[in-house]
Design a protein around this motif. Structure first.
Motif, PDB file in Angstrom:
ATOM      1  N   ALA A 183       0.848  -1.253  -0.102  1.00 22.38           N
ATOM      2  CA  ALA A 183      -0.113   0.028   0.095  1.00 22.38           C
ATOM      3  C   ALA A 183       0.773   1.289  -0.136  1.00 22.38           C
ATOM      4  CB  ALA A 183      -0.961  -0.065   1.222  1.00 22.38           C
ATOM      5  N   MET A 184       2.105   1.102   0.299  1.00 25.65           N
ATOM      6  CA  MET A 184       3.063   2.148   0.327  1.00 25.65           C
ATOM      7  C   MET A 184       4.162   2.338  -0.726  1.00 25.65           C
ATOM      8  SD  MET A 184       3.436   3.099   4.482  1.00 25.65           S
ATOM      9  CE  MET A 184       1.827   3.461   5.378  1.00 25.65           C
ATOM     10  N   SER A 185       3.799   1.182  -1.767  1.00 32.52           N
ATOM     11  CA  SER A 185       4.889   1.213  -2.878  1.00 32.52           C
ATOM     12  C   SER A 185       5.169   2.181  -3.704  1.00 32.52           C
ATOM     13  CB  SER A 185       4.564  -0.064  -3.524  1.00 32.52           C
ATOM     14  OG  SER A 185       3.481   0.051  -4.079  1.00 32.52           O
ATOM     15  N   ASP A 186       4.124   3.226  -3.588  1.00 31.87           N
ATOM     16  CA  ASP A 186       4.080   4.347  -4.628  1.00 31.87           C
ATOM     17  C   ASP A 186       4.470   5.615  -3.819  1.00 31.87           C
ATOM     18  OD1 ASP A 186       3.473   2.731  -6.663  1.00 31.87           O
ATOM     19  OD2 ASP A 186       1.290   3.283  -6.413  1.00 31.87           O
ATOM     20  N   VAL A 227      -2.624   9.111  -0.596  1.00 33.21           N
ATOM     21  CA  VAL A 227      -3.784   9.165   0.744  1.00 33.21           C
ATOM     22  C   VAL A 227      -3.516  10.539   1.508  1.00 33.21           C
ATOM     23  CG1 VAL A 227      -4.997   8.354   2.679  1.00 33.21           C
ATOM     24  CG2 VAL A 227      -4.190   6.639   0.912  1.00 33.21           C
ATOM     25  N   TYR A 228      -2.140  10.991   1.422  1.00 30.58           N
ATOM     26  CA  TYR A 228      -1.772  11.872   2.312  1.00 30.58           C
ATOM     27  C   TYR A 228      -2.452  13.302   1.567  1.00 30.58           C
ATOM     28  CZ  TYR A 228       0.648  15.697   4.970  1.00 30.58           C
ATOM     29  OH  TYR A 228       0.963  16.672   5.571  1.00 30.58           O
ATOM     30  N   ALA A 282      -4.758  13.518  -0.656  1.00 30.23           N
ATOM     31  CA  ALA A 282      -6.124  13.682  -0.767  1.00 30.23           C
ATOM     32  C   ALA A 282      -6.594  14.096   0.357  1.00 30.23           C
ATOM     33  CB  ALA A 282      -6.675  12.294  -1.070  1.00 30.23           C
ATOM     34  N   GLN A 283      -5.996  13.835   1.638  1.00 32.82           N
ATOM     35  CA  GLN A 283      -6.398  14.033   3.025  1.00 32.82           C
ATOM     36  C   GLN A 283      -6.046  15.706   3.120  1.00 32.82           C
ATOM     37  OE1 GLN A 283      -8.413  12.779   5.359  1.00 32.82           O
ATOM     38  NE2 GLN A 283      -8.562  10.760   4.450  1.00 32.82           N
ATOM     39  N   THR A 284      -5.046  16.011   2.694  1.00 30.26           N
ATOM     40  CA  THR A 284      -4.607  17.571   3.030  1.00 30.26           C
ATOM     41  C   THR A 284      -5.356  18.445   1.950  1.00 30.26           C
ATOM     42  OG1 THR A 284      -2.520  17.179   1.638  1.00 30.26           O
ATOM     43  CG2 THR A 284      -2.246  17.206   3.851  1.00 30.26           C
ATOM     44  N   GLU A 285      -5.445  17.704   0.757  1.00 29.96           N
ATOM     45  CA  GLU A 285      -6.414  18.809  -0.159  1.00 29.96           C
ATOM     46  C   GLU A 285      -7.771  18.794   0.340  1.00 29.96           C
ATOM     47  OE1 GLU A 285      -7.432  17.545  -4.477  1.00 29.96           O
ATOM     48  OE2 GLU A 285      -5.080  17.612  -4.431  1.00 29.96           O
ATOM     49  N   GLU A 315      -6.736   5.177   7.679  1.00 31.55           N
ATOM     50  CA  GLU A 315      -6.039   5.384   6.529  1.00 31.55           C
ATOM     51  C   GLU A 315      -4.425   5.661   6.646  1.00 31.55           C
ATOM     52  OE1 GLU A 315      -8.523   7.167   7.889  1.00 31.55           O
ATOM     53  OE2 GLU A 315     -10.082   6.952   6.452  1.00 31.55           O
ATOM     54  N   TRP A 316      -3.928   5.489   7.896  1.00 28.62           N
ATOM     55  CA  TRP A 316      -2.542   5.767   8.051  1.00 28.62           C
ATOM     56  C   TRP A 316      -2.081   4.905   9.216  1.00 28.62           C
ATOM     57  CZ3 TRP A 316      -6.055   9.273   9.706  1.00 28.62           C
ATOM     58  CH2 TRP A 316      -6.239   9.665  10.951  1.00 28.62           C
ATOM     59  N   LEU A 317      -0.725   4.900   9.307  1.00 27.91           N
ATOM     60  CA  LEU A 317      -0.004   4.433  10.713  1.00 27.91           C
ATOM     61  C   LEU A 317       0.464   5.241  11.532  1.00 27.91           C
ATOM     62  CD1 LEU A 317       2.029   1.663   8.662  1.00 27.91           C
ATOM     63  CD2 LEU A 317       0.050   1.094   9.916  1.00 27.91           C
ATOM     64  N   GLU A 318       0.753   5.096  12.817  1.00 26.40           N
ATOM     65  CA  GLU A 318       1.064   5.892  13.653  1.00 26.40           C
ATOM     66  C   GLU A 318       2.318   5.279  14.412  1.00 26.40           C
ATOM     67  OE1 GLU A 318      -2.576   8.619  14.990  1.00 26.40           O
ATOM     68  OE2 GLU A 318      -1.674   7.616  16.244  1.00 26.40           O
ATOM     69  N   ALA A 319       3.688   5.845  14.632  1.00 22.53           N
ATOM     70  CA  ALA A 319       4.724   5.414  15.176  1.00 22.53           C
ATOM     71  C   ALA A 319       4.684   6.101  16.815  1.00 22.53           C
ATOM     72  CB  ALA A 319       6.065   5.456  14.403  1.00 22.53           C
ATOM     73  N   TRP A 320       4.661   5.320  17.823  1.00 25.69           N
ATOM     74  CA  TRP A 320       4.538   5.847  18.887  1.00 25.69           C
ATOM     75  C   TRP A 320       5.804   5.096  19.931  1.00 25.69           C
ATOM     76  CZ3 TRP A 320       0.512   8.511  21.890  1.00 25.69           C
ATOM     77  CH2 TRP A 320      -0.524   8.893  21.028  1.00 25.69           C
ATOM     78  N   ASP A 321       6.237   6.023  20.921  1.00 27.69           N
ATOM     79  CA  ASP A 321       7.268   5.435  21.835  1.00 27.69           C
ATOM     80  C   ASP A 321       6.572   4.260  22.375  1.00 27.69           C
ATOM     81  OD1 ASP A 321       9.702   5.519  23.815  1.00 27.69           O
ATOM     82  OD2 ASP A 321       8.038   5.371  24.845  1.00 27.69           O
ATOM     83  N   ARG A 322       6.997   3.035  22.621  1.00 31.06           N
ATOM     84  CA  ARG A 322       6.409   2.100  22.983  1.00 31.06           C
ATOM     85  C   ARG A 322       5.670   2.166  24.368  1.00 31.06           C
ATOM     86  NH1 ARG A 322       9.393  -3.469  22.498  1.00 31.06           N
ATOM     87  NH2 ARG A 322       9.411  -2.765  20.562  1.00 31.06           N
ATOM     88  N   GLY A 323       6.375   2.806  25.262  1.00 31.75           N
ATOM     89  CA  GLY A 323       6.016   2.966  26.685  1.00 31.75           C
ATOM     90  C   GLY A 323       4.765   4.097  26.737  1.00 31.75           C
ATOM     91  N   ALA A 324       4.954   5.013  25.613  1.00 29.64           N
ATOM     92  CA  ALA A 324       3.806   6.229  25.787  1.00 29.64           C
ATOM     93  C   ALA A 324       2.522   5.587  25.198  1.00 29.64           C
ATOM     94  CB  ALA A 324       4.448   7.446  24.927  1.00 29.64           C
ATOM     95  N   TRP A 325       2.751   4.738  24.189  1.00 32.02           N
ATOM     96  CA  TRP A 325       1.578   3.974  23.614  1.00 32.02           C
ATOM     97  C   TRP A 325       0.991   3.212  24.634  1.00 32.02           C
ATOM     98  CZ3 TRP A 325      -2.293   4.458  20.531  1.00 32.02           C
ATOM     99  CH2 TRP A 325      -3.229   3.378  20.548  1.00 32.02           C
TER     100      TRP A 325
END
Length: 144
Positions: A26-29, A48-49, A51-54, A112-122
């Motif tokens: 899904a992120m190959s482009d 997707v980004y 389209a969302q910002t637009e 529609e997206w992924l989030e990266a969190w510090d593991r402890g914070a998540w």
């Protein structure tokens, strides 16, 4: 494709984040990595980004102070990149700082997206999920 699930990874010495294998196609482009609205880093398929910002910017007068500020906030912390051959993206220092990210990371699906969190914070943020789901659905007019 909807991004779902929680995946634990460790950033390598070059601050590269592994994207879960099932989401790489899904992120190959192209990928956009950006500051999250919370203490996290968002990872979007580029189209997707865009389209969302637009969509977010389509309503207001583009010359209004609010629209100009929104553009700055959306684009100043966003970086175009691509997955490397191992399915990773490098996180710039600015994004690491924004997200408060250490080496131990949780990558979570957010639709529609992924989030990266510090593991402890998540883990701390996620602890009240059952209660918050009920509160949020009630506030949005869908009582549990």
């Amino acid at each position: 494709m909807a991004f779902r699930g929680t995946f634990d990874y460790t950033l390598d010495a070059k601050n590269r984040l592994t994207i879960p294998a099932k989401f790489r196609a899904a992120m190959s482009d192209g990928v956009v990595i950006t500051r999250g609205s919370e203490r996290c880093v968002e990872v979007w398929p580029a189209a997707v980004y865009e389209a969302q910002t637009e969509s977010a910017l389509s309503g207001p007068n583009p010359l209004s102070p609010e629209a100009r500020e929104l553009k700055r906030r959306l684009y100043a912390g966003a970086f175009d990149t691509e997955l490397d051959s191992a399915g990773r993206v490098m996180l710039p220092a600015m994004l690491l700082e924004h997200g408060g990210l250490g080496k131990e990371i949780s990558v979570i699906g957010a639709g529609e997206w992924l989030e990266a969190w510090d593991r402890g914070a998540w883990a701390e943020h996620d602890a009240d999920t059952p209660t918050r789901i009920n509160e949020l659905t009630a506030n949005l007019g869908h009582p549990a």
